[in-house]
Design an enzyme around this catalytic site. Structure first.
Site, PDB file in Angstrom:
ATOM      1  N   ARG A 153      -5.549  -6.771 -16.797  1.00  0.00           N
ATOM      2  CA  ARG A 153      -6.706  -6.312 -16.787  1.00  0.00           C
ATOM      3  C   ARG A 153      -7.295  -5.949 -18.644  1.00  0.00           C
ATOM      4  NH1 ARG A 153      -8.713  -5.669 -11.724  1.00  0.00           N
ATOM      5  NH2 ARG A 153      -7.017  -4.775  -9.651  1.00  0.00           N
ATOM      6  N   ARG A 190      -1.987  10.479  19.329  1.00  0.00           N
ATOM      7  CA  ARG A 190      -3.021  10.718  17.856  1.00  0.00           C
ATOM      8  C   ARG A 190      -3.866  10.829  17.498  1.00  0.00           C
ATOM      9  NH1 ARG A 190       2.624  12.006  14.144  1.00  0.00           N
ATOM     10  NH2 ARG A 190       2.935  13.574  14.427  1.00  0.00           N
ATOM     11  N   ARG A 249     -11.964  -2.242  -2.981  1.00  0.00           N
ATOM     12  CA  ARG A 249     -12.773  -2.012  -4.042  1.00  0.00           C
ATOM     13  C   ARG A 249     -14.082  -2.042  -3.614  1.00  0.00           C
ATOM     14  NH1 ARG A 249     -11.867  -2.608  -9.247  1.00  0.00           N
ATOM     15  NH2 ARG A 249     -10.051  -4.150  -8.838  1.00  0.00           N
ATOM     16  N   HIS A 296      -0.965  -0.629  -2.638  1.00  0.00           N
ATOM     17  CA  HIS A 296      -0.699  -2.012  -2.796  1.00  0.00           C
ATOM     18  C   HIS A 296       0.418  -2.793  -2.354  1.00  0.00           C
ATOM     19  CE1 HIS A 296      -2.179   0.208  -6.665  1.00  0.00           C
ATOM     20  NE2 HIS A 296      -2.362  -1.231  -6.928  1.00  0.00           N
TER      21      HIS A 296
HETATM   22  O1  F6P Z   1      -8.682  -6.632  -6.471  1.00  0.00           O
HETATM   23  C1  F6P Z   1      -7.792  -6.178  -5.583  1.00  0.00           C
HETATM   24  C2  F6P Z   1      -7.674  -4.634  -5.964  1.00  0.00           C
HETATM   25  O2  F6P Z   1      -7.055  -4.673  -5.412  1.00  0.00           O
HETATM   26  C3  F6P Z   1      -8.913  -3.583  -5.262  1.00  0.00           C
HETATM   27  O3  F6P Z   1      -8.800  -3.558  -3.755  1.00  0.00           O
HETATM   28  C4  F6P Z   1      -8.479  -2.216  -5.822  1.00  0.00           C
HETATM   29  O4  F6P Z   1      -9.316  -1.409  -5.278  1.00  0.00           O
HETATM   30  C5  F6P Z   1      -7.583  -2.637  -6.966  1.00  0.00           C
HETATM   31  O5  F6P Z   1      -7.616  -4.085  -6.932  1.00  0.00           O
HETATM   32  C6  F6P Z   1      -7.168  -1.758  -7.386  1.00  0.00           C
HETATM   33  O6  F6P Z   1      -6.744  -2.207  -8.586  1.00  0.00           O
HETATM   34  P1  F6P Z   1      -5.153  -1.657  -9.800  1.00  0.00           P
HETATM   35  O7  F6P Z   1      -3.911  -2.384  -9.077  1.00  0.00           O
HETATM   36  O8  F6P Z   1      -5.452  -2.023 -10.529  1.00  0.00           O
HETATM   37  O9  F6P Z   1      -4.886   0.097  -9.421  1.00  0.00           O
END
Ligand code: F6P
Length: 324
Positions: free
Chosen positions: A75, A166, A175, A254
């Site tokens: 990014r 549970r 996002r 992730h």
């Molecule tokens: O846009 C993909 C995404 O995985 C979103 O779902 C999440 O909010 C964001 O990227 C997380 O970004 P980073 O890996 O930069 O923390």
């Protein structure tokens, strides 16, 4: 006949499973049409710093099945500035690169749109994001794999939830979009799905869950990360207000972005990679290649980046009806 003889491809923003399949398709489609192909490393950062490498058919061999992106991604703040974009333009000029294919999400296309306006360079986008939050395509590359990863994880958590009676709150990515949450919620039989597009009424949800107490011993509440409160807060609130539940919170994180792309993502990426190159050669620019109702469709970047805030209420109803 197109004037374009040299095309570069890059991946930008969050990685998504299937990006490699898209890179492969772009490179091989370009070579098929007699174009010299290049790859840019680390997304727009590589354009700014000049990390641009020639790519041949062999350089993309044996990657269709791999997660992540061989070109790496980033990014890039510098590309958000005019100076950064000027450096990027100078770098592609040096190599006589006449067009770009950019694979990514809304941030990627916003940057591409600015670049076109300032430097008049043809660019076609390919939707690569697990979030599935772009207009102009039914699915983005990576979404199918990501929801299958979520389903696999939630099924496993359900085993524990069921064994211990549970309630699990499971936070998923997306996002600002609840699409990962909604689809994975339906396919895991989640008792409730909380998404940013809809306001949460805990009492209504928990009262509904309580009604089915006799039928069930486990509960799964899927929370989209973009929901106002997120999984941890939702978990705390349930604990406070409904102390009879044994609550645990799990944030999948992730893991949702990694792994081998599904068959659907590989086919989608292959189709869109070819469409992007052929679109450029036909004179298209400033558009995203997508698939709508099975057919290739091109959508201007400005429209593609508009988040889809409308939720398919048929899907939210299904969660409610089936969670009896
Ligand atoms: O846009 C993909 C995404 O995985 C979103 O779902 C999440 O909010 C964001 O990227 C997380 O970004 P980073 O890996 O930069 O923390």
């Amino acid at each position: 006949m197109s004037e374009i003889k040299n095309i570069a491809v890059l991946t930008s923003g969050g990685d998504a499973p299937g990006m490699n399949a898209a890179i492969r398709a772009v490179i091989r489609a370009g070579i098929y049409h007699g174009i010299n192909m290049y790859g840019v490393r680390r997304g727009y950062s590589g354009l700014v710093t000049g990390e641009i490498i020639p790519m041949d058919a062999k350089s993309v061999a044996n990657i269709i099945q791999r997660g992540g992106t061989i070109l790496k991604t980033a990014r890039c703040d510098e590309f958000r500035t005019v100076e950064g974009r000027k450096k990027a333009y100078e770098n592609i000029k040096k190599l006589n690169i006449q067009a770009l294919v950019v694979i990514g999400g809304d941030g990627t296309f916003t940057g591409a749109d600015k670049f076109i306006q300032e430097f008049d360079i043809p660019i076609i986008g390919i939707p690569g994001t697990i979030d599935n939050d772009l207009a102009g395509t039914d699915f983005t590359i990576g979404y199918d794999t990501a929801i299958n990863t979520v389903v696999d994880a939630v099924d496993k958590i359900r085993d524990t939830a069921e064994s211990h009676d549970r309630l699990f709150v499971i936070e998923v990515m997306g996002r600002d979009s609840g699409l990962i949450a909604l689809r994975s919620g339906i396919s895991t039989g989640a008792e409730a799905v909380l998404i940013p597009e809809l306001t949460v009424d805990y009492h209504a949800i928990m009262t509904r869950l309580d009604k089915s107490r006799a039928n069930k011993s486990s509960r799964i509440v899927i929370v989209a990360e973009g929901d106002n409160e997120g999984g941890l807060v939702v978990g705390e609130k349930i604990k406070e207000n409904f102390p009879h539940y044994d609550v645990r919170v799990s944030i999948l994180g992730h893991i949702q972005r990694g792994g081998k792309p599904s068959c659907m993502d590989r086919v989608l990426a292959s189709r869109l990679g070819v469409a992007a190159v052929e679109g450029l050669l036909e004179g298209r620019r400033g558009e995203m290649a997508g698939i709508i109702a099975g057919e290739i469709a091109f959508t201007p970047f400005s429209k593609a980046i508009k988040h889809i805030n409308e939720v398919n209420t048929n899907l939210t109803r299904i969660v409610e009806i089936l969670s009896l």
